[in-house]
Design a protein around this motif. Sequence first.
Motif, PDB file in Angstrom:
ATOM      1  N   LYS A  16       1.278  -1.555  -0.065  1.00 37.41           N
ATOM      2  CA  LYS A  16      -0.248   0.588   0.020  1.00 37.41           C
ATOM      3  C   LYS A  16       0.920   1.322  -0.142  1.00 37.41           C
ATOM      4  O   LYS A  16       0.707   2.310  -0.876  1.00 37.41           O
ATOM      5  N   ARG A  17       2.093   0.855   0.908  1.00 43.27           N
ATOM      6  CA  ARG A  17       3.062   1.839   0.700  1.00 43.27           C
ATOM      7  C   ARG A  17       3.547   2.908  -0.565  1.00 43.27           C
ATOM      8  O   ARG A  17       3.676   3.782  -1.196  1.00 43.27           O
ATOM      9  N   PHE A  18       3.588   1.519  -1.428  1.00 40.36           N
ATOM     10  CA  PHE A  18       4.003   1.573  -2.708  1.00 40.36           C
ATOM     11  C   PHE A  18       3.903   1.975  -3.475  1.00 40.36           C
ATOM     12  O   PHE A  18       3.252   3.414  -3.940  1.00 40.36           O
ATOM     13  N   PHE A  19       1.657   2.211  -3.684  1.00 46.14           N
ATOM     14  CA  PHE A  19       1.159   2.529  -4.965  1.00 46.14           C
ATOM     15  C   PHE A  19       0.338   3.650  -4.207  1.00 46.14           C
ATOM     16  O   PHE A  19      -0.184   4.336  -4.644  1.00 46.14           O
ATOM     17  N   ARG A  20       0.944   4.206  -2.569  1.00 48.04           N
ATOM     18  CA  ARG A  20       0.256   5.711  -1.884  1.00 48.04           C
ATOM     19  C   ARG A  20       1.236   7.104  -3.238  1.00 48.04           C
ATOM     20  O   ARG A  20       1.097   7.835  -3.138  1.00 48.04           O
ATOM     21  N   VAL A 103      11.163 -10.202   8.886  1.00 42.12           N
ATOM     22  CA  VAL A 103      11.602  -9.773   7.708  1.00 42.12           C
ATOM     23  C   VAL A 103      10.671 -10.273   6.053  1.00 42.12           C
ATOM     24  O   VAL A 103      11.338  -9.097   5.252  1.00 42.12           O
ATOM     25  N   MET A 104      10.465 -11.042   5.964  1.00 40.60           N
ATOM     26  CA  MET A 104      10.190 -11.987   5.350  1.00 40.60           C
ATOM     27  C   MET A 104       8.797 -10.605   4.580  1.00 40.60           C
ATOM     28  O   MET A 104       8.764 -10.565   3.466  1.00 40.60           O
ATOM     29  N   GLY A 105       8.225 -10.423   5.516  1.00 38.50           N
ATOM     30  CA  GLY A 105       7.137 -10.056   4.936  1.00 38.50           C
ATOM     31  C   GLY A 105       7.414  -8.395   4.469  1.00 38.50           C
ATOM     32  O   GLY A 105       7.625  -8.050   3.696  1.00 38.50           O
ATOM     33  N   LYS A 106       8.728  -8.449   4.936  1.00 42.23           N
ATOM     34  CA  LYS A 106       9.230  -6.816   4.633  1.00 42.23           C
ATOM     35  C   LYS A 106       9.795  -6.815   3.310  1.00 42.23           C
ATOM     36  O   LYS A 106       9.420  -6.741   1.822  1.00 42.23           O
ATOM     37  N   ALA A 107      10.488  -8.163   2.733  1.00 44.21           N
ATOM     38  CA  ALA A 107      11.326  -8.419   1.571  1.00 44.21           C
ATOM     39  C   ALA A 107      10.862  -8.710   0.719  1.00 44.21           C
ATOM     40  O   ALA A 107       9.827  -8.386  -0.578  1.00 44.21           O
ATOM     41  N   LEU A 108       9.005  -8.967   1.250  1.00 43.19           N
ATOM     42  CA  LEU A 108       7.806  -9.565   0.212  1.00 43.19           C
ATOM     43  C   LEU A 108       7.758  -8.016  -0.664  1.00 43.19           C
ATOM     44  O   LEU A 108       6.802  -8.254  -1.804  1.00 43.19           O
ATOM     45  N   GLY A 109       7.022  -7.499   0.411  1.00 42.57           N
ATOM     46  CA  GLY A 109       6.954  -5.919   0.197  1.00 42.57           C
ATOM     47  C   GLY A 109       7.356  -5.106  -0.617  1.00 42.57           C
ATOM     48  O   GLY A 109       6.779  -4.473  -2.134  1.00 42.57           O
ATOM     49  N   ILE A 110       8.126  -5.568  -0.887  1.00 44.41           N
ATOM     50  CA  ILE A 110       9.813  -4.941  -1.376  1.00 44.41           C
ATOM     51  C   ILE A 110       9.952  -4.737  -2.657  1.00 44.41           C
ATOM     52  O   ILE A 110       9.940  -4.844  -3.980  1.00 44.41           O
ATOM     53  N   SER A 111       9.983  -6.536  -2.825  1.00 42.74           N
ATOM     54  CA  SER A 111       9.751  -7.352  -3.871  1.00 42.74           C
ATOM     55  C   SER A 111       8.857  -7.257  -4.916  1.00 42.74           C
ATOM     56  O   SER A 111       8.853  -6.977  -5.770  1.00 42.74           O
ATOM     57  N   THR A 112       7.575  -7.268  -3.937  1.00 39.32           N
ATOM     58  CA  THR A 112       6.372  -6.782  -5.085  1.00 39.32           C
ATOM     59  C   THR A 112       6.556  -5.675  -6.039  1.00 39.32           C
ATOM     60  O   THR A 112       5.933  -5.252  -7.145  1.00 39.32           O
ATOM     61  N   ALA A 113       6.976  -4.523  -5.031  1.00 40.46           N
ATOM     62  CA  ALA A 113       6.647  -2.909  -5.922  1.00 40.46           C
ATOM     63  C   ALA A 113       8.097  -4.151  -6.946  1.00 40.46           C
ATOM     64  O   ALA A 113       7.496  -2.248  -8.020  1.00 40.46           O
ATOM     65  N   ALA A 114       9.558  -4.380  -6.687  1.00 40.90           N
ATOM     66  CA  ALA A 114      10.169  -4.249  -7.956  1.00 40.90           C
ATOM     67  C   ALA A 114       9.780  -5.241  -8.804  1.00 40.90           C
ATOM     68  O   ALA A 114      10.214  -4.836  -9.739  1.00 40.90           O
ATOM     69  N   VAL A 115       8.784  -5.979  -8.347  1.00 40.20           N
ATOM     70  CA  VAL A 115       8.788  -7.358  -9.588  1.00 40.20           C
ATOM     71  C   VAL A 115       7.576  -5.635 -10.713  1.00 40.20           C
ATOM     72  O   VAL A 115       7.397  -6.619 -11.587  1.00 40.20           O
TER      73      VAL A 115
END
Length: 254
Positions: A16-20, A103-115
């Motif tokens: 959500k932070r990324f799309f904001r 950390v996995m939740g953070k990493a997956l959120g970051i990877s979603t934005a990158a993907v």
Amino acid sequence: MAELEGIYTIWLRETKRFFRYRSRIVTSVVTPMLWLLIFGTGLGAAVRFGNMPGGYEAFIYPGIIGQTILFTSIFSGLSVIMDRQYGFLKEILVAPISRPSLVMGKALGISTAAVIQATILLILSFIVGVPMTPVVFILCMGIALVMSVGLGGLGLVIAAFTDSMEGFNLIMSFIVLPMFLLSGALFPITGLPSWLQTGVYLNPLTYGVDALRYAILGESALPLGVSIIVISAFAVMMVLVSSLLFSKKEQSLM
């Protein structure tokens, strides 16, 4: 179930932070396209680049996708520093979930934005004359996901050592650019001097870019299996290391 719910909640917040910040999405797509159109066309006109269809622009296309994943993944580590400054990190740390899940939740959120950004660039492959089939697209998505988890974990490792955005950006300037330049994104990694090859082969981004180049263009300097193993091992290692660092570093906040 509590661990999975914790991972999902943190991932959802990061997404959500990324799309904001829509300007961030536009910038992250426009900048790589400028690299492709200006740098690729300008240098491509000055050098002869074999018989590869699409020429130099096609060659650097997978590298520019790797650049986008690199910048997005590592710089997203700033979110940890923001969470620490605003006190949100303390609230996460008292939640009944383990540090690896955090950390996995953070990493997956970051990877979603990158993907997502890599997906946009793959859709625009026609601009550089590179054909995109469903099989190639799916393979690239898998490679991008693994790359982004590893690089996102690296960003979290760096964020665990820094307490300010200024310090984070300073460290980034010494890591991101060398990683990009030594990844083979802009030039072939074969035939390089031995001292330069050492830096290239120690760079995890090299294997991600080479895997993308094989998936998109059917050409690579390294076997695809080797590249997949290296970036997968790197992703696992970064998640584990960042989990360990957060367990030790953030005890002082409790």
